[in-house]
Design an enzyme around this catalytic site. Structure first.
Site, PDB file in Angstrom:
ATOM      1  N   TYR A  70       4.135   0.197   6.859  1.00 55.44           N
ATOM      2  CA  TYR A  70       4.866   1.221   6.316  1.00 55.44           C
ATOM      3  C   TYR A  70       5.032   2.177   7.295  1.00 55.44           C
ATOM      4  CZ  TYR A  70       4.100  -0.516   1.631  1.00 55.44           C
ATOM      5  OH  TYR A  70       4.225  -1.402   0.503  1.00 55.44           O
ATOM      6  N   ASN A 105      14.054   2.432  -4.479  1.00 53.75           N
ATOM      7  CA  ASN A 105      13.788   2.665  -3.288  1.00 53.75           C
ATOM      8  C   ASN A 105      12.776   3.700  -3.110  1.00 53.75           C
ATOM      9  OD1 ASN A 105      15.758   0.727  -3.192  1.00 53.75           O
ATOM     10  ND2 ASN A 105      17.473   2.411  -3.039  1.00 53.75           N
ATOM     11  N   ASP A 107      12.754   5.280  -0.031  1.00 50.25           N
ATOM     12  CA  ASP A 107      13.119   5.779   1.337  1.00 50.25           C
ATOM     13  C   ASP A 107      13.561   7.364   1.211  1.00 50.25           C
ATOM     14  OD1 ASP A 107      16.031   3.785   0.993  1.00 50.25           O
ATOM     15  OD2 ASP A 107      15.885   5.768   0.241  1.00 50.25           O
ATOM     16  N   HIS A 122       9.065   3.676  -7.887  1.00 45.50           N
ATOM     17  CA  HIS A 122       8.246   3.223  -6.856  1.00 45.50           C
ATOM     18  C   HIS A 122       7.483   4.107  -5.819  1.00 45.50           C
ATOM     19  CE1 HIS A 122       9.991  -1.018  -8.337  1.00 45.50           C
ATOM     20  NE2 HIS A 122       9.212  -0.408  -9.249  1.00 45.50           N
ATOM     21  N   CYS A 150      -8.875   9.983   5.037  1.00 45.35           N
ATOM     22  CA  CYS A 150      -8.601  11.094   4.186  1.00 45.35           C
ATOM     23  C   CYS A 150      -9.488  12.264   4.604  1.00 45.35           C
ATOM     24  CB  CYS A 150      -9.019  11.072   2.828  1.00 45.35           C
ATOM     25  SG  CYS A 150      -9.323  12.302   1.506  1.00 45.35           S
ATOM     26  N   CYS A 153     -12.318  13.038   1.813  1.00 49.21           N
ATOM     27  CA  CYS A 153     -13.446  12.053   1.467  1.00 49.21           C
ATOM     28  C   CYS A 153     -13.540  11.113   2.493  1.00 49.21           C
ATOM     29  CB  CYS A 153     -13.179  11.461  -0.073  1.00 49.21           C
ATOM     30  SG  CYS A 153     -12.086  10.249   0.263  1.00 49.21           S
ATOM     31  N   GLY A 190      22.816  -2.214  -6.253  1.00 46.41           N
ATOM     32  CA  GLY A 190      22.077  -2.972  -5.245  1.00 46.41           C
ATOM     33  C   GLY A 190      20.752  -3.238  -5.489  1.00 46.41           C
ATOM     34  N   THR A 191      20.563  -4.093  -6.698  1.00 41.05           N
ATOM     35  CA  THR A 191      19.343  -4.535  -7.015  1.00 41.05           C
ATOM     36  C   THR A 191      19.263  -5.872  -7.353  1.00 41.05           C
ATOM     37  OG1 THR A 191      17.239  -4.086  -8.336  1.00 41.05           O
ATOM     38  CG2 THR A 191      19.482  -3.630  -9.240  1.00 41.05           C
ATOM     39  N   ASN A 213      27.106  -5.058  -6.765  1.00 41.55           N
ATOM     40  CA  ASN A 213      26.252  -5.924  -5.865  1.00 41.55           C
ATOM     41  C   ASN A 213      26.710  -6.878  -4.974  1.00 41.55           C
ATOM     42  OD1 ASN A 213      23.748  -6.778  -4.972  1.00 41.55           O
ATOM     43  ND2 ASN A 213      22.773  -7.192  -7.026  1.00 41.55           N
TER      44      ASN A 213
HETATM   45  C1  BV8 Z   1       3.602  -3.045 -13.086  1.00 45.74           C
HETATM   46  C2  BV8 Z   1       7.308  -0.044  -3.514  1.00 45.74           C
HETATM   47  C3  BV8 Z   1       2.289  -3.093 -14.868  1.00 45.74           C
HETATM   48  C4  BV8 Z   1       6.645  -0.509  -2.412  1.00 45.74           C
HETATM   49  C5  BV8 Z   1       8.137  -2.008  -4.790  1.00 45.74           C
HETATM   50  C6  BV8 Z   1       6.776  -7.977 -16.247  1.00 45.74           C
HETATM   51  C7  BV8 Z   1       6.432  -6.865 -16.624  1.00 45.74           C
HETATM   52  C8  BV8 Z   1       5.613  -6.098 -15.859  1.00 45.74           C
HETATM   53  C9  BV8 Z   1       5.080  -6.467 -14.537  1.00 45.74           C
HETATM   54  C10 BV8 Z   1       5.355  -7.786 -14.230  1.00 45.74           C
HETATM   55  C11 BV8 Z   1       6.317  -8.614 -14.919  1.00 45.74           C
HETATM   56  N1  BV8 Z   1       6.341  -9.713 -14.304  1.00 45.74           N
HETATM   57  C12 BV8 Z   1       5.753  -9.353 -13.014  1.00 45.74           C
HETATM   58  C13 BV8 Z   1       5.446  -8.250 -12.836  1.00 45.74           C
HETATM   59  C14 BV8 Z   1       4.397  -7.763 -11.879  1.00 45.74           C
HETATM   60  C15 BV8 Z   1       5.340  -7.273 -10.833  1.00 45.74           C
HETATM   61  C16 BV8 Z   1       6.698  -7.859 -10.327  1.00 45.74           C
HETATM   62  O1  BV8 Z   1       7.643  -7.415 -10.995  1.00 45.74           O
HETATM   63  N2  BV8 Z   1       6.637  -9.028  -9.656  1.00 45.74           N
HETATM   64  C17 BV8 Z   1       7.926  -9.630  -9.092  1.00 45.74           C
HETATM   65  C18 BV8 Z   1       7.773  -9.928  -7.757  1.00 45.74           C
HETATM   66  C19 BV8 Z   1       7.877 -10.639 -10.175  1.00 45.74           C
HETATM   67  N3  BV8 Z   1       5.541  -5.841 -11.089  1.00 45.74           N
HETATM   68  C20 BV8 Z   1       4.499  -4.808 -10.776  1.00 45.74           C
HETATM   69  O2  BV8 Z   1       3.609  -5.102 -10.412  1.00 45.74           O
HETATM   70  C21 BV8 Z   1       4.991  -3.420 -11.150  1.00 45.74           C
HETATM   71  N4  BV8 Z   1       4.031  -2.912 -11.996  1.00 45.74           N
HETATM   72  O3  BV8 Z   1       4.511  -3.885 -13.767  1.00 45.74           O
HETATM   73  O4  BV8 Z   1       2.748  -2.554 -13.696  1.00 45.74           O
HETATM   74  C22 BV8 Z   1       1.215  -4.013 -14.515  1.00 45.74           C
HETATM   75  C23 BV8 Z   1       0.089  -3.483 -13.882  1.00 45.74           C
HETATM   76  C24 BV8 Z   1      -0.807  -4.582 -13.542  1.00 45.74           C
HETATM   77  C25 BV8 Z   1      -0.591  -5.999 -13.914  1.00 45.74           C
HETATM   78  C26 BV8 Z   1       0.674  -6.254 -14.437  1.00 45.74           C
HETATM   79  C27 BV8 Z   1       1.517  -5.335 -15.047  1.00 45.74           C
HETATM   80  C28 BV8 Z   1       4.995  -2.621  -9.956  1.00 45.74           C
HETATM   81  C29 BV8 Z   1       6.460  -3.110  -9.170  1.00 45.74           C
HETATM   82  C30 BV8 Z   1       6.598  -2.200  -7.863  1.00 45.74           C
HETATM   83  C31 BV8 Z   1       6.346  -2.741  -6.607  1.00 45.74           C
HETATM   84  N5  BV8 Z   1       6.751  -1.934  -5.515  1.00 45.74           N
HETATM   85  N6  BV8 Z   1       8.278  -1.058  -3.827  1.00 45.74           N
HETATM   86  C32 BV8 Z   1       7.346  -0.889  -1.148  1.00 45.74           C
HETATM   87  O5  BV8 Z   1       8.541  -0.770  -1.111  1.00 45.74           O
HETATM   88  O6  BV8 Z   1       6.589  -1.397  -0.291  1.00 45.74           O
HETATM   89  S1  BV8 Z   1       8.980  -3.262  -5.374  1.00 45.74           S
HETATM   90  C33 BV8 Z   1      10.112  -3.386  -4.017  1.00 45.74           C
HETATM   91  O7  BV8 Z   1      10.700  -4.584  -4.356  1.00 45.74           O
HETATM   92  C34 BV8 Z   1      11.281  -2.312  -4.264  1.00 45.74           C
HETATM   93  O8  BV8 Z   1      10.952  -1.192  -4.717  1.00 45.74           O
HETATM   94  C35 BV8 Z   1      12.110  -2.892  -5.452  1.00 45.74           C
HETATM   95  O9  BV8 Z   1      11.743  -2.695  -6.515  1.00 45.74           O
HETATM   96  C36 BV8 Z   1      11.952  -4.351  -5.056  1.00 45.74           C
HETATM   97  C37 BV8 Z   1      13.289  -4.853  -4.297  1.00 45.74           C
HETATM   98  O10 BV8 Z   1      13.932  -5.225  -5.283  1.00 45.74           O
HETATM   99  P1  BV8 Z   1      15.502  -4.677  -4.798  1.00 45.74           P
HETATM  100  O11 BV8 Z   1      15.401  -3.374  -4.752  1.00 45.74           O
HETATM  101  O12 BV8 Z   1      16.310  -5.373  -5.931  1.00 45.74           O
HETATM  102  O13 BV8 Z   1      15.891  -5.184  -3.550  1.00 45.74           O
HETATM  103  P2  BV8 Z   1      16.329  -6.723  -3.191  1.00 45.74           P
HETATM  104  O14 BV8 Z   1      16.178  -6.965  -1.549  1.00 45.74           O
HETATM  105  O15 BV8 Z   1      15.399  -7.784  -3.830  1.00 45.74           O
HETATM  106  O16 BV8 Z   1      17.890  -6.880  -3.608  1.00 45.74           O
HETATM  107  C38 BV8 Z   1      18.633  -6.064  -3.064  1.00 45.74           C
HETATM  108  C39 BV8 Z   1      20.115  -6.457  -3.668  1.00 45.74           C
HETATM  109  O17 BV8 Z   1      20.901  -5.658  -3.146  1.00 45.74           O
HETATM  110  C40 BV8 Z   1      20.506  -8.085  -3.514  1.00 45.74           C
HETATM  111  O18 BV8 Z   1      21.019  -8.369  -4.542  1.00 45.74           O
HETATM  112  C41 BV8 Z   1      21.884  -8.013  -2.586  1.00 45.74           C
HETATM  113  O19 BV8 Z   1      22.609  -8.653  -2.878  1.00 45.74           O
HETATM  114  C42 BV8 Z   1      22.202  -6.298  -2.687  1.00 45.74           C
HETATM  115  N7  BV8 Z   1      22.773  -5.898  -1.646  1.00 45.74           N
HETATM  116  C43 BV8 Z   1      22.704  -5.802  -0.342  1.00 45.74           C
HETATM  117  N8  BV8 Z   1      23.474  -5.104   0.468  1.00 45.74           N
HETATM  118  C44 BV8 Z   1      24.172  -4.407  -0.418  1.00 45.74           C
HETATM  119  C45 BV8 Z   1      23.797  -4.835  -1.821  1.00 45.74           C
HETATM  120  N9  BV8 Z   1      24.392  -4.413  -3.108  1.00 45.74           N
HETATM  121  C46 BV8 Z   1      25.486  -3.472  -2.828  1.00 45.74           C
HETATM  122  N10 BV8 Z   1      25.922  -2.935  -1.616  1.00 45.74           N
HETATM  123  C47 BV8 Z   1      25.227  -3.446  -0.508  1.00 45.74           C
HETATM  124  N11 BV8 Z   1      25.819  -3.038   0.579  1.00 45.74           N
END
Ligand code: BV8
Length: 242
Positions: A70, A105, A107, A122, A150, A153, A190-191, A213
């Site tokens: 991080y 994001n 950032d 997030h 911390c 604590c 962009g997701t 996207n």
């Molecule tokens: C939760 C912070 C309740 C950290 C991040 C169903 C319902 C609920 C939960 C789940 C579920 N199924 C699974 C889950 C669990 C999990 C999940 O979703 N897992 C995934 C892997 C399947 N979800 C969670 O845990 C969430 N919490 O649901 O709480 C709960 C609690 C306990 C138990 C169960 C449920 C919390 C999720 C948050 C995780 N934290 N970020 C950090 O950053 O280090 S996620 C992180 O990854 C990002 O924040 C973002 O959300 C994700 C990345 O996704 P994208 O942003 O879409 O990025 P990616 O690279 O994938 O895609 C980029 C896109 O841009 C591409 O398509 C590309 O083509 C395009 N692109 C590229 N360049 C361009 C462009 N587009 C346009 N212009 C460009 N120039």
């Protein structure tokens, strides 16, 4: 850059829109130089999946490595600038009666581009909190090892982001969900839509859905407009027509 065609009926719909809701992902920061999540992770972390690093268990298993991952990302964020896509969304907010921007994001680039009231689904990598108390910490002693401790604590400090398996902050998702349900136009920008519950916003969105996207095929239908291209090129073109 391929010729980007913005349909007239979309411009008309945007000019009439009262409420616009937006969900952004890593793709909108890509043109600022921030690697997206599913890009090949660079350096030490190439052998881990983000879902292994961005978790409480991953941190407890190797707090030093996760803190340094991080810290490196935070450093990167401080060296880049918002891009034309971020600025276009800040401009769009000045052209529509009500705009709600939710981002996955961490950032902070939307805020640096002038967007206000950004819903950080997030969290934000620029903020740090105590792993044990969950409370924010704004300064710490750098000489106490890595991760720092911390001052209240003595527990490890961690980034103020939502890890996989953690709940989103109270009301944050509800606010974004409400805006998606109430909007006339929803942008998904962009997701890859792989992370829940953020990805569900595009599914429950009311009204016209616009997807920008790199990975979508262009298609035009009465309520869906998919633009296959870069947010930093498409958004300014679209917003300047309003
Ligand atoms: C939760 C912070 C309740 C950290 C991040 C169903 C319902 C609920 C939960 C789940 C579920 N199924 C699974 C889950 C669990 C999990 C999940 O979703 N897992 C995934 C892997 C399947 N979800 C969670 O845990 C969430 N919490 O649901 O709480 C709960 C609690 C306990 C138990 C169960 C449920 C919390 C999720 C948050 C995780 N934290 N970020 C950090 O950053 O280090 S996620 C992180 O990854 C990002 O924040 C973002 O959300 C994700 C990345 O996704 P994208 O942003 O879409 O990025 P990616 O690279 O994938 O895609 C980029 C896109 O841009 C591409 O398509 C590309 O083509 C395009 N692109 C590229 N360049 C361009 C462009 N587009 C346009 N212009 C460009 N120039």
């Amino acid at each position: 850059m391929n010729e980007i065609v913005i349909p007239v009926q979309l411009i008309e719909a945007l000019k009439k829109a009262q409420r616009v809701a937006i969900l952004t992902g890593a793709g909108i920061s890509a043109e600022s130089g921030i690697p997206t999540f599913r890009d090949q992770l660079t350096g030490l972390w190439a052998k881990y999946r983000p879902e292994e690093l961005a978790t409480s268990k991953g941190f407890q298993r190797n707090p030093r490595m996760v803190w340094e991952w991080y810290a490196a990302r935070r450093e990167k964020v401080h060296t880049v600038e918002p891009n034309a896509g971020h600025y276009a969304l800040a401009e769009l907010a000045r052209k529509v009666p009500e705009l709600t921007l939710a981002t996955q994001n961490v950032d902070g680039l939307h805020q640096r581009a002038g967007s206000e009231g950004v819903i950080e689904l997030h969290g934000n990598i620029n903020r740090v909190k105590c792993f044990d108390e969950g409370l924010l910490v704004d300064s710490w002693n750098e000489n106490q090892g890595i991760p720092p401790r911390c001052p209240r604590c003595g527990g490890f400090l961690r980034p103020d982001v939502v890890w996989f398996g953690e709940m989103l902050p109270d009301e944050v998702f509800e606010k974004a969900e409400y805006a998606a349900k109430k909007c006339d136009v929803f942008f998904s920008i962009g997701t890859s839509g792989q992370v829940e519950p953020a990805a569900s916003l595009a599914r429950i969105a009311h009204g016209i859905v616009i997807t920008i996207n790199l990975e979508v095929e262009s298609l035009i239908s009465p309520y869906r407009y998919n633009f296959n291209g870069k947010a930093g090129e498409i958004l300014p073109l679209l917003v300047q027509k309003l």
